[in-house]
Design an enzyme around this catalytic site. Structure first.
Site, mmCIF file in Angstrom:
data_model
loop_
_atom_site.group_PDB
_atom_site.id
_atom_site.type_symbol
_atom_site.label_atom_id
_atom_site.label_comp_id
_atom_site.label_asym_id
_atom_site.label_seq_id
_atom_site.Cartn_x
_atom_site.Cartn_y
_atom_site.Cartn_z
ATOM 1 C CG ASN A 1 19.187 20.913 42.753
ATOM 2 O OD1 ASN A 1 20.184 21.635 42.781
ATOM 3 N ND2 ASN A 1 19.239 19.598 42.916
ATOM 4 C CD1 TRP A 2 18.302 26.743 39.123
ATOM 5 C CD2 TRP A 2 19.744 28.442 39.324
ATOM 6 N NE1 TRP A 2 17.600 27.908 38.907
ATOM 7 C CE2 TRP A 2 18.474 28.968 39.027
ATOM 8 C CE3 TRP A 2 20.807 29.321 39.498
ATOM 9 C CZ2 TRP A 2 18.232 30.334 38.884
ATOM 10 C CZ3 TRP A 2 20.582 30.690 39.368
ATOM 11 C CH2 TRP A 2 19.305 31.192 39.061
ATOM 12 C CE LYS A 3 19.874 18.145 39.689
ATOM 13 N NZ LYS A 3 19.625 16.826 39.172
ATOM 14 C CG HIS B 1 20.461 15.724 45.074
ATOM 15 N ND1 HIS B 1 20.978 14.939 44.072
ATOM 16 C CD2 HIS B 1 19.359 16.328 44.560
ATOM 17 C CE1 HIS B 1 20.226 15.075 42.984
ATOM 18 N NE2 HIS B 1 19.237 15.921 43.266
ATOM 19 C CD GLU C 1 22.435 15.111 40.643
ATOM 20 O OE1 GLU C 1 22.770 16.254 40.989
ATOM 21 O OE2 GLU C 1 21.505 14.880 39.836
ATOM 22 C CD GLU D 1 15.091 15.047 44.042
ATOM 23 O OE1 GLU D 1 14.650 15.833 43.197
ATOM 24 O OE2 GLU D 1 16.291 14.985 44.339
ATOM 25 N N GLY E 1 16.500 13.567 35.995
ATOM 26 C CA GLY E 1 17.159 13.946 34.740
ATOM 27 C C GLY E 1 16.964 12.950 33.609
ATOM 28 C CB SER F 1 11.650 13.728 34.954
ATOM 29 O OG SER F 1 12.921 13.204 34.635
ATOM 30 N N GLY G 1 14.788 20.212 38.891
ATOM 31 C CA GLY G 1 16.175 20.331 38.458
ATOM 32 C C GLY G 1 16.248 20.984 37.087
ATOM 33 N N GLY G 2 16.453 20.177 36.058
ATOM 34 C CA GLY G 2 16.655 20.657 34.690
ATOM 35 C C GLY G 2 15.684 21.745 34.248
HETATM 36 P P1 PGA Z 1 15.445 16.851 37.403
HETATM 37 O O1 PGA Z 1 16.298 16.880 38.760
HETATM 38 O O2 PGA Z 1 14.244 17.731 37.601
HETATM 39 O O3 PGA Z 1 16.371 17.371 36.357
HETATM 40 O O4 PGA Z 1 15.043 15.425 37.170
HETATM 41 C C1 PGA Z 1 15.687 16.883 40.022
HETATM 42 C C2 PGA Z 1 16.715 16.867 41.122
HETATM 43 O O5 PGA Z 1 17.738 16.191 40.997
HETATM 44 O O6 PGA Z 1 16.541 17.540 42.156
#
Ligand code: PGA
Length: 256
Positions: free
Chosen positions: A8-10, A93, A95, A165, A171, A211, A232-233
Site C-alpha cells: 500500500n503505497w498510500k 482503510h 485512514e 490492521e 506507521g 508496521s 505500508g511504509g
Molecule cells: P505501515 O502501514 O506498514 O506503514 O504500518 C500499513 C497500512 O496502513 O496498510
C-alpha cells in the site's frame, strides 16, 4: 493457497520518475517468484503507468466509489479500475475511515460494488489504541465485520480478503504481537463461521498489516498463521520490500 503480499503505497511517491524507479526495481528483484501473489496499490494516477510496465505483479487500488459512472466529481469507480487492469481494491482503510469519515455502511456498499466489478476487496478492519485499552477490540471488529459484510452472499465472500490492521500499529513501528494477531484471526474465523458456515470460515483469507518489515514479516505468517501481509511504509523502499518477500520463501508449508 498462495500467500498474498500487498504493497500500500498510500499517497507516495511524488513523481512519475520515482514511481517507475521504485516499481522497476521491485519487479527486477522479485523476478520469477511464483509462490507469492504480489500486489502493488499505487495512487490512482500511477495505475496505468504501472500496468504498462507489464509484470507478474498484480495491480490494486487504494479505494473506489460505489457507482459505475456519472456526476460524482472526484470519484473513481470499481468498473474503471477493472477496465484498466486492477485485480484488487483496498476498502475501509482506517485512514479513510478517520480522515474521510467513511462509515461501516459506506464500506459495505463499496465491497458489494467491488465484487460486482469482478475485483477482490481487501477489507480493512482494526481497533484504535483507546479501544484496545478499553478492552473493546473484539467488539469493534465484530461490528466492522457484521456491517461491512452485510448481505454479502456465501459465494461472494469467497473473494473477500479480510485485513486485520490494528490502527495503533499502523506507521508506528509498534507492530502487534504475533499471538495477539493469532487470537484475532481465530476470532474472525469463528465469527465468519457463525455468519456463514465452517467451510467459508476455513477458506477465508485473513492478512495482517501494521508496521510490517523484513524482520517480523515471516513471524506473522508462521506464528499467527495469517495468509498474507499488507505493507505500508516498508513497501516504499524496494530493497526492504524485496527482503520481506524473500523472507517468506519457506512459509508455504505452514498454510492449510
Ligand atoms: P505501515 O502501514 O506498514 O506503514 O504500518 C500499513 C497500512 O496502513 O496498510
Amino acid at each position: 493457497m498462495k500467500l498474498l503480499v500487498i504493497a500500500n503505497w498510500k499517497m507516495n511517491p511524488l513523481t512519475e520518475k520515482e514511481v517507475k524507479r521504485l516499481f522497476t526495481s521491485i519487479k527486477k528483484g522479485l523476478k520469477g517468484r511464483k509462490n507469492i501473489e504480489i500486489v502493488i496499490c499505487p495512487p490512482f494516477p500511477y495505475l496505468s503507468i504501472i500496468n504498462n510496465l507489464l509484470s507478474s505483479i498484480k495491480l490494486g487500488a487504494q479505494d473506489c466509489f460505489w457507482k459505475d459512472k456519472g456526476p460524482y466529481t472526484g470519484e473513481v469507480s470499481p468498473q474503471m479500475l477493472e477496465n484498466i487492469g486492477c485485480k484488487y481494491v483496498i476498502v475501509g482503510h482506517s485512514e479513510r475511515r478517520e480522515t474521510f469519515k467513511e462509515t461501516d455502511e459506506m464500506v459495505n456498499i463499496k465491497i458489494k460494488e467491488i465484487l460486482k466489478a469482478k475485483l477482490q476487496p481487501i477489507f480493512c478492519i482494526g481497533e484504535t489504541e483507546e479501544e484496545k485499552k478499553a478492552g473493546k477490540t473484539f467488539h469493534v471488529l465484530e461490528r466492522e465485520i457484521k456491517k461491512g459484510l452485510d448481505k454479502i452472499s456465501k459465494k461472494e465472500i469467497e473473494k473477500v480478503i479480510i485485513a486485520y490492521e490494528p490502527i495503533w500499529a499502523i506507521g508506528t513501528k509498534k507492530a502487534c504481537e504475533e499471538n495477539e494477531v493469532m487470537t484475532v484471526a481465530l476470532f474472525i474465523k469463528k465469527l465468519v463461521s457463525r455468519l456463514y458456515n465452517k467451510k467459508v470460515a476455513s477458506n477465508i483469507k485473513i492478512i495482517y498489516g501494521g508496521s510490517v518489515d523484513s524482520k517480523n514479516a515471516s513471524d506473522y505468517l508462521r506464528e499467527s498463521k495469517m495468509q498474507g501481509l499488507l505493507v505500508g511504509g516498508a513497501s516504499l523502499n524496494s530493497k526492504e520490500f524485496i527482503k520481506i518477500i524473500k523472507s517468506l520463501n519457506n512459509i508455504k508449508t505452514y498454510l492449510r
